[in-house]
Design an enzyme around this catalytic site. Structure first.
Site, PDB file in Angstrom:
ATOM      1  N   TYR A 196       0.580   8.222  -0.158  1.00 42.99           N
ATOM      2  CA  TYR A 196       0.317   7.128  -1.107  1.00 42.99           C
ATOM      3  C   TYR A 196       1.377   7.124  -2.213  1.00 42.99           C
ATOM      4  O   TYR A 196       1.967   6.081  -2.524  1.00 42.99           O
ATOM      5  CB  TYR A 196      -1.081   7.293  -1.705  1.00 42.99           C
ATOM      6  CG  TYR A 196      -1.401   6.331  -2.809  1.00 42.99           C
ATOM      7  CD1 TYR A 196      -1.662   4.986  -2.536  1.00 42.99           C
ATOM      8  CD2 TYR A 196      -1.436   6.744  -4.148  1.00 42.99           C
ATOM      9  CE1 TYR A 196      -1.949   4.096  -3.562  1.00 42.99           C
ATOM     10  CE2 TYR A 196      -1.725   5.863  -5.176  1.00 42.99           C
ATOM     11  CZ  TYR A 196      -1.983   4.540  -4.875  1.00 42.99           C
ATOM     12  OH  TYR A 196      -2.264   3.656  -5.883  1.00 42.99           O
ATOM     13  N   ILE A 199      -8.237   3.924 -12.026  1.00 42.41           N
ATOM     14  CA  ILE A 199      -9.133   2.977 -12.695  1.00 42.41           C
ATOM     15  C   ILE A 199     -10.345   2.818 -11.797  1.00 42.41           C
ATOM     16  O   ILE A 199     -10.211   2.901 -10.562  1.00 42.41           O
ATOM     17  CB  ILE A 199      -8.394   1.634 -12.931  1.00 42.41           C
ATOM     18  CG1 ILE A 199      -7.378   1.832 -14.063  1.00 42.41           C
ATOM     19  CG2 ILE A 199      -9.357   0.508 -13.251  1.00 42.41           C
ATOM     20  CD1 ILE A 199      -6.457   0.676 -14.273  1.00 42.41           C
ATOM     21  N   THR A 234     -12.117   1.540  -9.449  1.00 44.39           N
ATOM     22  CA  THR A 234     -12.116   0.514  -8.413  1.00 44.39           C
ATOM     23  C   THR A 234     -12.398   1.193  -7.075  1.00 44.39           C
ATOM     24  O   THR A 234     -12.463   2.414  -6.992  1.00 44.39           O
ATOM     25  CB  THR A 234     -10.731  -0.186  -8.305  1.00 44.39           C
ATOM     26  OG1 THR A 234      -9.766   0.790  -7.893  1.00 44.39           O
ATOM     27  CG2 THR A 234     -10.298  -0.813  -9.613  1.00 44.39           C
ATOM     28  N   ASN A 274      -0.310  -6.592  -5.989  1.00 42.89           N
ATOM     29  CA  ASN A 274      -1.386  -5.641  -6.303  1.00 42.89           C
ATOM     30  C   ASN A 274      -2.014  -5.043  -5.044  1.00 42.89           C
ATOM     31  O   ASN A 274      -2.574  -3.952  -5.095  1.00 42.89           O
ATOM     32  CB  ASN A 274      -2.447  -6.389  -7.136  1.00 42.89           C
ATOM     33  CG  ASN A 274      -3.757  -5.655  -7.176  1.00 42.89           C
ATOM     34  OD1 ASN A 274      -3.887  -4.612  -7.797  1.00 42.89           O
ATOM     35  ND2 ASN A 274      -4.750  -6.186  -6.462  1.00 42.89           N
ATOM     36  N   ASP A 309      -3.062 -11.509   5.262  1.00 45.88           N
ATOM     37  CA  ASP A 309      -2.794 -10.071   5.271  1.00 45.88           C
ATOM     38  C   ASP A 309      -1.322  -9.875   4.884  1.00 45.88           C
ATOM     39  O   ASP A 309      -0.436 -10.475   5.521  1.00 45.88           O
ATOM     40  CB  ASP A 309      -3.056  -9.535   6.693  1.00 45.88           C
ATOM     41  CG  ASP A 309      -2.974  -8.022   6.774  1.00 45.88           C
ATOM     42  OD1 ASP A 309      -2.233  -7.413   5.980  1.00 45.88           O
ATOM     43  OD2 ASP A 309      -3.642  -7.451   7.662  1.00 45.88           O
ATOM     44  N   VAL A 310      -1.052  -9.063   3.879  1.00 47.79           N
ATOM     45  CA  VAL A 310       0.340  -8.898   3.420  1.00 47.79           C
ATOM     46  C   VAL A 310       1.226  -8.260   4.485  1.00 47.79           C
ATOM     47  O   VAL A 310       2.451  -8.237   4.347  1.00 47.79           O
ATOM     48  CB  VAL A 310       0.437  -8.083   2.107  1.00 47.79           C
ATOM     49  CG1 VAL A 310      -0.190  -8.835   0.955  1.00 47.79           C
ATOM     50  CG2 VAL A 310      -0.162  -6.692   2.267  1.00 47.79           C
ATOM     51  N   LYS A 332       4.402   4.390  -3.246  1.00 46.86           N
ATOM     52  CA  LYS A 332       4.577   3.821  -4.588  1.00 46.86           C
ATOM     53  C   LYS A 332       5.988   4.125  -5.122  1.00 46.86           C
ATOM     54  O   LYS A 332       6.566   3.314  -5.852  1.00 46.86           O
ATOM     55  CB  LYS A 332       3.510   4.372  -5.536  1.00 46.86           C
ATOM     56  CG  LYS A 332       2.094   3.889  -5.193  1.00 46.86           C
ATOM     57  CD  LYS A 332       1.979   2.371  -5.303  1.00 46.86           C
ATOM     58  CE  LYS A 332       0.558   1.864  -5.112  1.00 46.86           C
ATOM     59  NZ  LYS A 332       0.464   0.389  -5.249  1.00 46.86           N
TER      60      LYS A 332
END
Lengths: 102, 233
Positions: free
Chosen positions: B144, B177, B179, B79, B52-53, B148
């Site tokens: 979000y 995209i 996903t 990512n 887990d990052v 970023k």
């Protein structure tokens, strides 16, 4: 981990950092070698490399995950990064603390 | 030390991460990936770490493994990310924490550990994932987009801190995209977003891989602190 072992680890890490910065292998380093300020053998990025090298060697050789440049180190009146021996003493204290927690 | 290029991709289990893992394996790299859950696929020359990052211990263990097996890391692609569309007045703090932890804090942690490994060889390519959500000021994506934006500013300053180590740091900022990340976004909202791009089509995985290839290329050693927005956002 004994203090002498940590001193050796810091000295070998310093050799690595110096080699990476193209400093002559003939430079003699010992416990009293300054790491910051007047007479320092490293520039600021070299010091970063030294700390990274010390942390990685502790991880690779001893399985110890130690953060050397922690808030405590940065706020001390007498910086632990003054000399090889002061850095070794600080790392020794961190290692002892971590071992005591396990 | 491995003779082949070693590439790390976070959030590699699915979506953009999985595509990039397959892409770099096809190009002959040794690829390391991580995610919280194990993938339901396998690939030759791909190693997955269940990490887990957000977890410093797990990420440090992953890097210790990469260092001991390969002795090098050439490219790190951050990512891993989450999104949660909601009006700011309705956004729970738990969700805010989760978005910032995974998107920004996770990126910081992986960058820090990647750079430690890269600096030994005086070479590295760090590529972080941004989003067009920030410059396009998309309503409902405030947290979000802010996460970023944080990645962007961090990457640009990191580029200065790591420049003398031969490590470049750049951002690729995709459009939406197809996903899991955008599965819950209404189609009319996606259409409006696409209509505001210079190039009016949805992004595809290959668009991201193309920019990543550019940043990751050894000849891109004079390109750092940059952000490329897909679609002309």
């Amino acid at each position: 981990m004994r203090q002498e072992e940590i001193l050796d680890l810091v000295l070998s890490s310093l050799n690595e950092a110096l080699a990476g910065n193209g400093v002559s292998a003939e430079l003699v380093i010992d416990e009293a070698t300054p790491l910051i300020g007047r007479g320092s053998v490293l520039d600021s990025l070299g010091l970063v490399q030294l700390v990274v090298e010390v942390e990685q060697r502790l991880q690779d050789h001893r399985g110890l995950s130690v953060t050397v440049a922690d808030d405590r180190a940065m706020s001390q009146r007498n910086s632990p990064f003054r000399t090889v021996s002061s850095l070794a003493a600080y790392v020794h204290m961190l290692v002892e603390e971590q071992c005591a927690r396990v | 030390m491995s003779e082949r290029e070693v590439v790390l991709i976070t959030g590699a289990r699915k979506g953009i991460g999985r595509h990039l893992a397959e892409h770099f394996v096809r190009k002959g790299a040794l690829v390391e990936g991580c995610s919280r859950e194990l993938p339901d696929w396998e690939l030759e020359n791909y190693t997955h770490h269940q990490a887990d990052v957000r977890d410093e211990g797990q990420i440090k263990a992953m890097f210790a493994s990469i260092r001991s097996r390969h002795g090098r890391l050439d490219v790190a692609i951050n990512n891993a990310g989450v999104a949660s569309m909601n009006h700011s007045l309705l956004m729970p703090m738990d969700t805010v924490d989760r978005i910032l932890d995974i998107n920004f804090r996770g990126t910081f942690l992986v960058c820090r550990e990647a750079a430690k490994l890269m600096q030994a060889r005086r070479y590295g390519r760090i590529i972080n994932l941004g989003s067009v959500a920030a410059p396009m000021r998309i309503e409902g994506e405030a947290v979000y987009a802010a996460s970023k934006s944080a990645i962007l500013t961090f990457t640009q300053i990191l580029a200065h801190e790591l420049g003398s180590f031969g490590i470049t740091c750049n951002v690729v900022a995709p459009t939406p995209i197809e996903t899991d990340l955008i599965r819950s976004v209404p189609s009319d909202k996606l259409q409006r977003l696409t209509d505001n791009l210079a190039i009016k089509r949805a992004g595809v995985l290959e668009d991201v891989a193309h920019v990543v290839d550019f940043f990751a290329h050894p000849a891109s050693d004079y390109i750092t602190g940059q952000v490329i927005y897909l679609g002309g956002a």
